[in-house]
Write a protein that holds these residues in place. Structure first.
Motif, PDB file in Angstrom:
ATOM      1  N   ILE A   2       8.027  -2.325  -5.782  1.00  0.00           N
ATOM      2  CA  ILE A   2       6.786  -3.009  -5.423  1.00  0.00           C
ATOM      3  C   ILE A   2       6.628  -4.204  -6.357  1.00  0.00           C
ATOM      4  O   ILE A   2       6.718  -4.079  -7.575  1.00  0.00           O
ATOM      5  N   VAL A   3       6.400  -5.366  -5.760  1.00  0.00           N
ATOM      6  CA  VAL A   3       6.281  -6.589  -6.552  1.00  0.00           C
ATOM      7  C   VAL A   3       4.949  -7.264  -6.259  1.00  0.00           C
ATOM      8  O   VAL A   3       4.288  -6.951  -5.271  1.00  0.00           O
ATOM      9  N   ASP A   4       4.559  -8.158  -7.153  1.00  0.00           N
ATOM     10  CA  ASP A   4       3.364  -8.936  -6.852  1.00  0.00           C
ATOM     11  C   ASP A   4       3.785 -10.196  -6.102  1.00  0.00           C
ATOM     12  O   ASP A   4       4.940 -10.366  -5.736  1.00  0.00           O
ATOM     13  N   LYS A   5       2.831 -11.068  -5.871  1.00  0.00           N
ATOM     14  CA  LYS A   5       3.096 -12.260  -5.078  1.00  0.00           C
ATOM     15  C   LYS A   5       4.189 -13.154  -5.706  1.00  0.00           C
ATOM     16  O   LYS A   5       4.802 -13.967  -5.033  1.00  0.00           O
ATOM     17  N   ALA A  26       1.306  -8.785   3.966  1.00  0.00           N
ATOM     18  CA  ALA A  26       2.596  -8.392   3.394  1.00  0.00           C
ATOM     19  C   ALA A  26       3.667  -8.352   4.486  1.00  0.00           C
ATOM     20  O   ALA A  26       4.105  -7.287   4.888  1.00  0.00           O
ATOM     21  N   PRO A  27       4.048  -9.529   4.985  1.00  0.00           N
ATOM     22  CA  PRO A  27       5.107  -9.532   5.993  1.00  0.00           C
ATOM     23  C   PRO A  27       6.418  -9.134   5.341  1.00  0.00           C
ATOM     24  O   PRO A  27       6.606  -9.311   4.144  1.00  0.00           O
ATOM     25  N   TYR A  28       7.316  -8.530   6.138  1.00  0.00           N
ATOM     26  CA  TYR A  28       8.613  -8.159   5.594  1.00  0.00           C
ATOM     27  C   TYR A  28       9.372  -9.411   5.195  1.00  0.00           C
ATOM     28  O   TYR A  28       9.437 -10.387   5.940  1.00  0.00           O
ATOM     29  N   SER A  29       9.922  -9.395   4.002  1.00  0.00           N
ATOM     30  CA  SER A  29      10.690 -10.548   3.546  1.00  0.00           C
ATOM     31  C   SER A  29      11.901 -10.057   2.764  1.00  0.00           C
ATOM     32  O   SER A  29      11.933  -8.926   2.297  1.00  0.00           O
ATOM     33  N   LEU A  30      12.903 -10.898   2.692  1.00  0.00           N
ATOM     34  CA  LEU A  30      14.095 -10.578   1.919  1.00  0.00           C
ATOM     35  C   LEU A  30      14.457 -11.792   1.095  1.00  0.00           C
ATOM     36  O   LEU A  30      14.154 -12.922   1.472  1.00  0.00           O
ATOM     37  N   THR A  31      15.134 -11.562  -0.016  1.00  0.00           N
ATOM     38  CA  THR A  31      15.564 -12.716  -0.798  1.00  0.00           C
ATOM     39  C   THR A  31      16.846 -13.299  -0.209  1.00  0.00           C
ATOM     40  O   THR A  31      17.581 -12.630   0.497  1.00  0.00           O
ATOM     41  N   GLU A  44      -3.934   5.418   6.276  1.00  0.00           N
ATOM     42  CA  GLU A  44      -4.074   4.000   6.534  1.00  0.00           C
ATOM     43  C   GLU A  44      -4.943   3.305   5.480  1.00  0.00           C
ATOM     44  O   GLU A  44      -4.754   2.148   5.181  1.00  0.00           O
ATOM     45  N   LYS A  45      -5.875   4.067   4.944  1.00  0.00           N
ATOM     46  CA  LYS A  45      -6.774   3.444   3.975  1.00  0.00           C
ATOM     47  C   LYS A  45      -6.218   3.475   2.557  1.00  0.00           C
ATOM     48  O   LYS A  45      -6.766   2.854   1.663  1.00  0.00           O
ATOM     49  N   LEU A  46      -5.162   4.227   2.380  1.00  0.00           N
ATOM     50  CA  LEU A  46      -4.564   4.285   1.047  1.00  0.00           C
ATOM     51  C   LEU A  46      -3.804   2.999   0.781  1.00  0.00           C
ATOM     52  O   LEU A  46      -3.108   2.475   1.641  1.00  0.00           O
ATOM     53  N   ASN A  47      -3.916   2.523  -0.424  1.00  0.00           N
ATOM     54  CA  ASN A  47      -3.196   1.321  -0.780  1.00  0.00           C
ATOM     55  C   ASN A  47      -1.898   1.704  -1.465  1.00  0.00           C
ATOM     56  O   ASN A  47      -1.754   2.799  -2.000  1.00  0.00           O
ATOM     57  N   GLU A  89       2.479  -5.800  -3.275  1.00  0.00           N
ATOM     58  CA  GLU A  89       1.504  -4.742  -3.565  1.00  0.00           C
ATOM     59  C   GLU A  89       0.349  -4.690  -2.571  1.00  0.00           C
ATOM     60  O   GLU A  89      -0.441  -3.756  -2.597  1.00  0.00           O
ATOM     61  N   ASP A  90       0.245  -5.698  -1.697  1.00  0.00           N
ATOM     62  CA  ASP A  90      -0.848  -5.688  -0.717  1.00  0.00           C
ATOM     63  C   ASP A  90      -0.566  -4.772   0.463  1.00  0.00           C
ATOM     64  O   ASP A  90      -1.462  -4.485   1.244  1.00  0.00           O
ATOM     65  N   SER A  91       0.683  -4.355   0.615  1.00  0.00           N
ATOM     66  CA  SER A  91       1.052  -3.576   1.796  1.00  0.00           C
ATOM     67  C   SER A  91       0.278  -2.266   1.828  1.00  0.00           C
ATOM     68  O   SER A  91      -0.036  -1.700   0.795  1.00  0.00           O
ATOM     69  N   ASN A  92       0.004  -1.795   3.024  1.00  0.00           N
ATOM     70  CA  ASN A  92      -0.633  -0.489   3.120  1.00  0.00           C
ATOM     71  C   ASN A  92       0.419   0.593   3.323  1.00  0.00           C
ATOM     72  O   ASN A  92       1.590   0.317   3.566  1.00  0.00           O
ATOM     73  N   LEU A  93      -0.010   1.833   3.227  1.00  0.00           N
ATOM     74  CA  LEU A  93       0.936   2.934   3.193  1.00  0.00           C
ATOM     75  C   LEU A  93       1.750   3.112   4.476  1.00  0.00           C
ATOM     76  O   LEU A  93       2.961   3.357   4.401  1.00  0.00           O
TER      77      LEU A  93
END
Lengths: 528, 528
Positions: A491-494, B464-469, A348-351, A470-474
């Motif tokens: 994995i994408v950024d904002k 990081a809510p689930y999202s789709l394009t 859970e603590k792993l990013n 990239e903010d999601s946790n494992l």
């Protein structure tokens, strides 16, 4: 032909169906087979898959029964059970005060199973390291076979000459006389040298007194260690029969003890043998529902269902305190990236950034043949994100995510010379043509003069590949992989720029085993 | 206390466990109960859920057996089956040429089931429209009850006076004499006015000749229509018993026919009654694995497992040509947005833009209390995307996606007056406090002087809510919802700007039924 079946999903479903049909035929347990396949293999409960597997199991049982009835000479009698038949228990009553004893036996079976798994995994690690070439493999098999035979003879002769009058064994027509006088048979060598099915049935059904306690004890210990040694040899061999036999032996021993201490109860040691067998098997495999159903179907009577259930559950709960089931341990040992049911607690603590692979190998929407060839030869990834590199491309950001293209798609496009005419669109069936043995990139030779031709990937790429920020946790990544059966996740950024890629292998590396006192997170070594 | 259980997942698991335990107790079928619950309710095959449900079913069967043994006066005898006991079949043999007949009976059961479902759904629609108030409901119940009684009497008296000598009925100690001479009993009124369990057992076990064919036919037709009328009344009532009884009646009739035409075969009509019962039940419910196991466990003998399997599968396949199972039809009729197993076939051409809701109600990372109150009062959405509105916000784009906050989180934040001090962070357990009856926004009164205070949502939002394009097609969205159990999914454009939101309700609207000749896509009317 069979184009419809050319996909990984269908392949998986067929494997499930085959496993179910096999168990169904072996134990005459069509329902148990389905449950075995689902409990061990499936991630989803899918109604249509279930009834298809079920149908397969039924047909398997039915076909087997037709052939068995032919062999036995009464064609059309379909009431034969499976290949391994436990025989019918005459006396299936039990009292409520026997249930706690069954539960205790279940726990003991869990201990036996945990020990088996522990020893066998140690041995398998040793074997992986030192017994590598084929000659050694064959030699080991021969060694196991001869040791087993020698131990069987030694036990039959030295430890305990358990000679019983012929007729006491209700199962075999021709029991083994070995070292015994005429009119007698040797119970110990009977256990070792009959077919395992007969030995099992002897333990289940023979009357009180037909086995000496020392015979049972010595057989059980010897057989346990031989089974530990045998499983994992370079031969096709199973776990079910050895663990059932070991369990039946100590279970019958427990039944003898019961009848010795509580003489007034008229304990049937065969019933205890069944409970011992069930507990040991459950202790090894750690399955509950399917084992209960398989064993109940194999005995052909559901009256003993409740005791079997209690002991199987007790075995699972006890064994789980020490280690995992033998199949799970072997799977993780052989480095197959199979995901657990639940995200490992400690992740859970792993990013996501700690897990993802980067830099990412990306492609543009239009690429030259030369570059594609270069990428395919240099890397072995399964999928390549397609990006707009004009946007924010630097050492950690690899451009705006446009889509995803799979390795085999690229190879097919090259193979079919699509770069010659980008308007000539391939159809889905063209890509399916080479399934499941996709062409190796090595076998594709494209003339140097075409290296600067452009290939338009836009018609083929997956426009909306699954991606996460990239903010999601494992655990969230884990659930996405598990829930959708993904192989890779971008994995994408904002701003939807590609920053990394997570594959199933990256994820399966993190496994945790919650033990009695401690939690171990291990990094899996994945086979390439 | 029980904080651990305060989540939707746990609630669902408890419902599954309860359903399993209920079936387990009713039919004495712990394994069948587990399968029923999984086949009807679960999306995932989850090992830990399975063994927990299994444990619950076992305890349920065990407790029931303890009490039954107390009532019957022999405490500790646990070999009682469930509440509805089919009794033991004496003669469980069958020949291979009977299997095709069982399959035919299964298909007929599928037809009966499809007709039942069709009529019952028509009736339910009628009932939803015209029988709305409670008095009418009660009146309808009374009408059904009196009609059933009158039909029973009329049939017993007029249609066929089926008087049998006492002693022929092996099941009831005190059969119904009604209109018959002394020393005789009325078979027809026995079927109608005994407990259904006894009627079922009479049909299964009574010897050849104890029912007149006309009795069986008339009973079967009358009972079928009464059952169609009864199911869906404003009373708690089941489907299992009526369909089993109807099926047993026509099954026994088929058995009588067999014994009439093939006198040499010594056909046991009770076995045919069992097959008829199984087929009809499967025709209504369209379940396979679980029904087979339940019925096998209820008969207490697995020898008839294979015939039951064949007929159940035939019933499912036949019935599925016409409509869905009765539970599925009622679920979709009552507008519960339950997703199908597979994405409806015809949705492939639908684009995500056709389904998603927009404009989207979004919030900024810091919002004033007044605006939040306004939004919460005006809309009833479950989740609100949080965006950076400085970016690309217009009538179709609602800003860069930053996160998601749930309605109940906002309400809790307001309730706890968090806007007074944004550094005072709430813990997860504070949000769980009100589960599952979250506070209504109406009950929250905040003084006007606080309306301009700012609430910082950043610590609470889901990053990081689930999202789709927006390019994704509907099946892909569907799989995401099904695989992850989502409730809402944010739709973004290529630059991660929010353009819409898809909820489970949006998705469940598209259901397709693939029939024999045509495919119908219906839009579900969802209850608000």
């Amino acid at each position: 032909i069979f184009k419809y079946y050319r996909s990984d999903t269908e392949k998986r479903d067929f494997v499930s169906g085959g496993a179910a049909a096999g168990v169904a035929a072996a134990f005459g347990a069509p329902v148990g087979g389905v449950l075995f396949s689902l409990e061990e293999g499936a991630s989803f409960w899918n109604q249509s898959l279930t009834w298809r597997i079920f149908f397969g199991s039924m047909v398997s049982t039915f076909t087997l029964n037709i052939f068995l009835s032919l062999i036995k000479g009464n064609f059309g009698d379909l009431s034969n059970p499976g290949l391994l038949n436990f025989g019918r228990f005459q006396n299936t009553n039990y009292s409520w005060f026997e249930l706690p004893i069954f539960i205790l036996m279940g726990s003991f079976g869990g201990l036996v199973g945990a020990l088996f798994n522990y020893l066998n995994i140690k041995l398998t690690k040793f074997r992986n390291r030192y017994v590598e070439n084929k000659i050694l493999n064959i030699f080991e098999c021969l060694l196991v076979a001869s040791t087993s035979a020698v131990i069987g003879f030694l036990l039959s002769f030295f430890v305990n000459k358990d000679c019983q009058p012929i007729g006491r064994d209700l199962v075999s027509k021709y029991p083994v006389q070995l070292f015994c006088d005429d009119g007698q048979y040797n119970a110990m060598s009977g256990l070792f040298f009959q077919t395992p099915e007969n030995s099992l049935r002897s333990l289940f059904h023979n009357p009180l007194g037909s086995f000496n306690p020392i015979t049972l004890g010595a057989f059980c210990v010897a057989y346990f260690f031989l089974a530990v040694w045998t499983y994992g040899l370079a031969i096709p061999g199973g776990l079910f029969i050895p663990s059932l036999l070991t369990g039946a032996a100590w279970g019958r021993l427990a039944g003898l003890g019961m009848s010795y201490f509580f003489t007034s109860l008229h304990v049937d040691p065969g019933k205890y043998a069944l409970i011992g067998a069930a507990s040991t098997l459950a202790g090894l495999l750690r399955m509950t529902l399917s084992l209960t159903v398989i064993l109940t179907e194999a005995t052909g009577d559901i009256s003993l269902g409740l005791p079997i259930m209690f002991s199987v559950l007790a075995a699972k709960l006890t064994g789980d305190m020490f280690n995992e089931g033998i199949f799970d341990m072997h799977i993780s040992l052989s480095g197959i990236p199979l995901l657990d049911w639940e995200p490992p607690a400690t992740t859970e603590k792993l990013n996501i950034q700690d897990v993802m692979s980067h830099p990412v190998v990306v492609l543009k929407e239009k690429e030259t043949v030369g570059h594609i060839l270069h990428i395919l030869n240099k890397t072995h990834h399964n999928g390549y994100p397609i990006v707009d590199e004009s946007q924010a491309s630097d050492s950690t950001h690899f451009g705006l995510l446009k889509g995803l293209i799979l390795r085999h798609q690229l190879i097919t496009l090259l193979k079919k010379n699509c770069f010659l005419n980008n308007d000539l669109l391939l159809k889905p069936k063209d890509f399916r043509e080479y399934y499941p043995r996709y062409i190796d990139i090595k076998s594709i030779h494209i003339d140097d003069c075409y290296r600067n031709y452009e290939l338009d990937l836009r018609p083929y790429m997956n426009l909306a590949p699954y991606s996460l920020t990239e903010d999601s946790n494992l655990p969230r990544v884990f659930r996405l992989f598990r829930g959708l059966g993904l192989r890779h996740l971008i994995i994408v950024d904002k701003r939807n720029n590609v920053v990394g890629i997570v594959t199933r292998v990256d994820l399966a590396r993190y496994r945790a085993h919650v033990g009695l006192t401690n939690t171990v997170v291990t990094e899996l070594k994945v086979t390439k």
